[in-house]
Design a protein around this motif. Sequence first.
Motif, PDB file in Angstrom:
ATOM      1  N   ALA A   1       0.836  -1.202   0.000  1.00  0.00           N
ATOM      2  CA  ALA A   1       0.000   0.000   0.000  1.00  0.00           C
ATOM      3  C   ALA A   1       0.871   1.251   0.000  1.00  0.00           C
ATOM      4  O   ALA A   1       0.539   2.248  -0.635  1.00  0.00           O
ATOM      5  CB  ALA A   1      -0.928   0.002   1.211  1.00  0.00           C
ATOM      6  N   VAL A   2       1.982   1.191   0.693  1.00  0.00           N
ATOM      7  CA  VAL A   2       2.882   2.343   0.739  1.00  0.00           C
ATOM      8  C   VAL A   2       3.480   2.580  -0.643  1.00  0.00           C
ATOM      9  O   VAL A   2       3.542   3.699  -1.136  1.00  0.00           O
ATOM     10  CB  VAL A   2       4.001   2.126   1.788  1.00  0.00           C
ATOM     11  CG1 VAL A   2       4.940   3.319   1.810  1.00  0.00           C
ATOM     12  CG2 VAL A   2       3.410   1.917   3.159  1.00  0.00           C
ATOM     13  N   ARG A   3       3.887   1.491  -1.304  1.00  0.00           N
ATOM     14  CA  ARG A   3       4.468   1.610  -2.646  1.00  0.00           C
ATOM     15  C   ARG A   3       3.443   2.205  -3.604  1.00  0.00           C
ATOM     16  O   ARG A   3       3.739   3.100  -4.381  1.00  0.00           O
ATOM     17  CB  ARG A   3       4.908   0.229  -3.148  1.00  0.00           C
ATOM     18  CG  ARG A   3       5.677   0.281  -4.467  1.00  0.00           C
ATOM     19  CD  ARG A   3       6.159  -1.098  -4.858  1.00  0.00           C
ATOM     20  NE  ARG A   3       5.152  -1.869  -5.548  1.00  0.00           N
ATOM     21  CZ  ARG A   3       5.049  -1.939  -6.889  1.00  0.00           C
ATOM     22  NH1 ARG A   3       5.895  -1.281  -7.639  1.00  0.00           N
ATOM     23  NH2 ARG A   3       4.109  -2.661  -7.441  1.00  0.00           N
TER      24      ARG A   3
ATOM     25  N   LYS B   1      -7.581  -3.373   1.412  1.00  0.00           N
ATOM     26  CA  LYS B   1      -6.859  -3.841   2.595  1.00  0.00           C
ATOM     27  C   LYS B   1      -5.416  -4.184   2.260  1.00  0.00           C
ATOM     28  O   LYS B   1      -4.531  -4.034   3.077  1.00  0.00           O
ATOM     29  CB  LYS B   1      -7.557  -5.053   3.187  1.00  0.00           C
ATOM     30  CG  LYS B   1      -8.893  -4.671   3.801  1.00  0.00           C
ATOM     31  CD  LYS B   1      -9.262  -5.594   4.945  1.00  0.00           C
ATOM     32  CE  LYS B   1     -10.526  -5.122   5.623  1.00  0.00           C
ATOM     33  NZ  LYS B   1     -11.732  -5.645   4.977  1.00  0.00           N
ATOM     34  N   HIS B   2      -5.180  -4.683   1.024  1.00  0.00           N
ATOM     35  CA  HIS B   2      -3.815  -5.074   0.687  1.00  0.00           C
ATOM     36  C   HIS B   2      -3.047  -3.969  -0.010  1.00  0.00           C
ATOM     37  O   HIS B   2      -1.857  -3.830   0.169  1.00  0.00           O
ATOM     38  CB  HIS B   2      -3.823  -6.326  -0.185  1.00  0.00           C
ATOM     39  CG  HIS B   2      -4.089  -7.566   0.598  1.00  0.00           C
ATOM     40  ND1 HIS B   2      -5.157  -8.384   0.357  1.00  0.00           N
ATOM     41  CD2 HIS B   2      -3.448  -8.089   1.662  1.00  0.00           C
ATOM     42  CE1 HIS B   2      -5.149  -9.363   1.227  1.00  0.00           C
ATOM     43  NE2 HIS B   2      -4.132  -9.213   2.029  1.00  0.00           N
TER      44      HIS B   2
ATOM     45  N   ALA C   1      -2.308  11.206   4.789  1.00  0.00           N
ATOM     46  CA  ALA C   1      -1.095  11.995   4.572  1.00  0.00           C
ATOM     47  C   ALA C   1       0.031  11.192   3.926  1.00  0.00           C
ATOM     48  O   ALA C   1       1.008  11.767   3.463  1.00  0.00           O
ATOM     49  CB  ALA C   1      -0.614  12.574   5.896  1.00  0.00           C
ATOM     50  N   LEU C   2      -0.128   9.871   3.878  1.00  0.00           N
ATOM     51  CA  LEU C   2       0.991   9.006   3.482  1.00  0.00           C
ATOM     52  C   LEU C   2       1.703   9.426   2.191  1.00  0.00           C
ATOM     53  O   LEU C   2       2.927   9.540   2.180  1.00  0.00           O
ATOM     54  CB  LEU C   2       0.512   7.554   3.401  1.00  0.00           C
ATOM     55  CG  LEU C   2       1.596   6.488   3.400  1.00  0.00           C
ATOM     56  CD1 LEU C   2       2.442   6.570   4.650  1.00  0.00           C
ATOM     57  CD2 LEU C   2       0.973   5.103   3.306  1.00  0.00           C
ATOM     58  N   PRO C   3       0.992   9.693   1.081  1.00  0.00           N
ATOM     59  CA  PRO C   3       1.738  10.065  -0.129  1.00  0.00           C
ATOM     60  C   PRO C   3       2.259  11.495  -0.072  1.00  0.00           C
ATOM     61  O   PRO C   3       3.039  11.890  -0.914  1.00  0.00           O
ATOM     62  CB  PRO C   3       0.692   9.939  -1.255  1.00  0.00           C
ATOM     63  CG  PRO C   3      -0.531   9.371  -0.626  1.00  0.00           C
ATOM     64  CD  PRO C   3      -0.451   9.620   0.838  1.00  0.00           C
ATOM     65  N   SER C   4       1.796  12.279   0.879  1.00  0.00           N
ATOM     66  CA  SER C   4       2.143  13.703   0.904  1.00  0.00           C
ATOM     67  C   SER C   4       3.023  14.070   2.089  1.00  0.00           C
ATOM     68  O   SER C   4       3.124  15.237   2.447  1.00  0.00           O
ATOM     69  CB  SER C   4       0.857  14.543   0.965  1.00  0.00           C
ATOM     70  OG  SER C   4      -0.135  14.015   0.147  1.00  0.00           O
TER      71      SER C   4
END
Lengths: 332, 509
Positions: A216-218, B347-348, B362-365
């Motif tokens: 998910a992070v990727r 979920k994955h 906020a994760l991508p930013s």
Amino acid sequence: MSNAVSQPVTSPFARVSGAQHRLLAFASLILLVVVFSIASENFMQTSNIIAILQATSVNGVLAVAATVVIITGGIDLSVGTLMTFCAVIAGVVLTYWGMPLPFGILAAILAGALCGCASGTFIAKMKIPPFIATLGMMLILKGLSLVISGTRPIYFNDTPGFTQISQGSIVGYFVPAVPLPNGVLILFLVAIVVAFVLSKTALGRYTFALGSNEEAVRLSGVNTDRWKIAVYTLAGSICGIAGLLIASRLNSAQPALGQGYELDAIAAVVIGGTSLSGGRGTVLGTLIGALIMSVLLNGLRILSVAQEWQTVVTGSIIILAVYIDMLRRKRM
Amino acid sequence: MTAAPSPVAPLVTMTDVDKRFPGVHALKRAHFELLPGEVHALMGENGAGKSTLMKILAGIYPRDSGTILVDGTTAALTSPRAAQELGIGIIHQELSLMPDLTAAQNILIGREPRRAGGLLLDEAALNQRAADIFASMHLTLDPRTVVGGLTIARQQMVEIAKALSYRSRVLIMDEPTAALNDAEISELFAIIRKLKAEGVGIVYISHKMDELKRIADRVTVMRDGETVGTVAAPDTPVETIISMMVGRKLTDDVAVVPDLSAAPVALEVRGLRRGKEIRDVSFDLRKGEILGFAGLMGAGRTEVARAIFGADPLEAGEVFVHGKKATIRRPQDAVRAGIGYLSEDRKHFGLATGMDVRNNIALPSLSRFTGFGGVLRESAMRTAAVDFIGKLAIKTPSERQETRLLSGGNQQKVVIAKWLLRDCDILIFDEPTRGIDVGAKSEIYRLLNRLAEQGKAIIVISSELPEVLRLSHRIAVMCEGRLTGFLPGGASQEEIMKLATQRSAAVAA
């Protein structure tokens, strides 16, 4: 609306339980201290307390390094031999080349960072599983330490200030009543800095996110490879600090030392409540875990329990700690 | 609370079943009845309590109060084992097979026939017993096949065989068709009919209305932990069932196609190729447009989306964003170009479920929220998260709530918020409403329409034709890795199906 909560199977107490585990670990630590102080009057002597803390410093620092890696869902088996390798590098720079102390310190930490960066690259770019990559690294570094040193210890007799890194006491200089060795002070500083990085910086946030769901992070457009390498590099440089601590304490770089330390470090991490599957963990927990291990060993030694049995007890503690963690998760 | 005594003695009668979880009253005196030889659909929005009720029947959860009669006698159902011994089997939404073992080994796990006085496993007897069960299901499958190599549909058959091997007379299926294509669904339904003829009672949990009409005898609808009612499936209009589920009527809107001829092209895709999965795919997407991607399972729609996003490699092809060529090798390149991808499997691939709403958004930013010395500015992150919780009406107790505790619809909104915050103006939605209940679906639809009105360029990949028709301004249809045609927004289902099954001569050769 009830829609906000999907399946009620999961409880909202996950966070609390993590804190509970640390609380439990802390309570066990206190309990151990109380039991040993009652069993032996020597235990609570200042000199013994200092000895315990001093004994914790190396394993504690290594365990902090292991913690950041384990939170990403990885593992680092090379922390022990990397520590030795960094000590040997410091020996080369200070004793063989005769350079001033700051260069030795810098070289050790840089060597650690470089090796961590290498492990991270194997794992992130070449997709080698962390267990294998760092197992390979562990053996490579063990061999390199022996090769570079010619299998002989390198002594730091020509660098008089070197033993002060671990043995001296800045705190004692200012407050004579508290002769806290620098090694312990360094452990606390490392712990505070890493705890800060983990909770307050982007690197820390990605460390947890990687352990929580790397794909998910990727797919969020994050350069996961780069951050993973950064985490292993950070761990490596912390191992460099551990290398300086142990070399300072022994006033020598012992090239044959190191293997086995990684297991003690991982044990401290696990006892401290960090999940081996990644995504959660704390530096504070790891510190408590490392302290539990040294208090236990010290106390058993004071009670004249044979060393063989001390190892048996440590093993049992690890299994117990993980079992408690499992119970906690089952309840979630 | 059964209205009238049934002519046949029921297999299962659940009365006044109550269940509380910390903070949630999951079941409020719910009741349910299952007759032998019936397919009984259990419907309701996510969180209505259907899964909980069935997990209680299968012995997975204990109940707080209420009575359960199996064959007319009170059943304790204290464990899955106890339920199995009473002949109650459950097939979970996520399959629980061991992929490296064979079908037979999976079916008889823990009950393997032995030989040589119990020292050795009797593989021959094992395979024979599995083969017997397959035969009783009229299923042709070699029991020695390794399960991991089977299609999801076939794996499901193995699950059913496993449940039957316990001599189950009650079979609970939780969304069994979620991952199946039409042919596979027909195969599953054939087996369900055979089991029904043998007197097995089947509880069928599903979101799909058309399936009810095809397979169910009766429907029980649940809402907010209560049983709303039980109706006969063939005589009840779908609208009635839906209004029972949501407690209100739903109007079936059709997409209003705006005039986009003057709108600039946001995304231009030219000649994408990768083996047999993607064969020469080219299309344009305008600002403010919703382009629907229709096609059968395996037509290559998800593959195209992931390739555009840089999640999987390509052999050839060019992507232009706002007229400029974009080199996309990794997801981070796509995100930098302003493309966001919303996977069907949130979920994955969409969420770090163990982390809270704020951090997921906020994760991508994060770089934008990083201040001096790499320290995160938490208050700015909170403000942004709270802002989106309000704008998208995300239902969450707070921005610190872990995303795994949110419902599917709200999880989807968190993922949308994540990309909006990152300033992505090209959004690719892969099955945007999978696992999302009916009420929240129309909310997601309205949200997508609003985003398009604001000038976002949107691709929607969906296996549900009504959804494609409801949303799309234009429809691209794929078959076997190639684009077989484009249709205007108001196209009929038949036109789409024709293109979706159009195999080109080159492919056939």
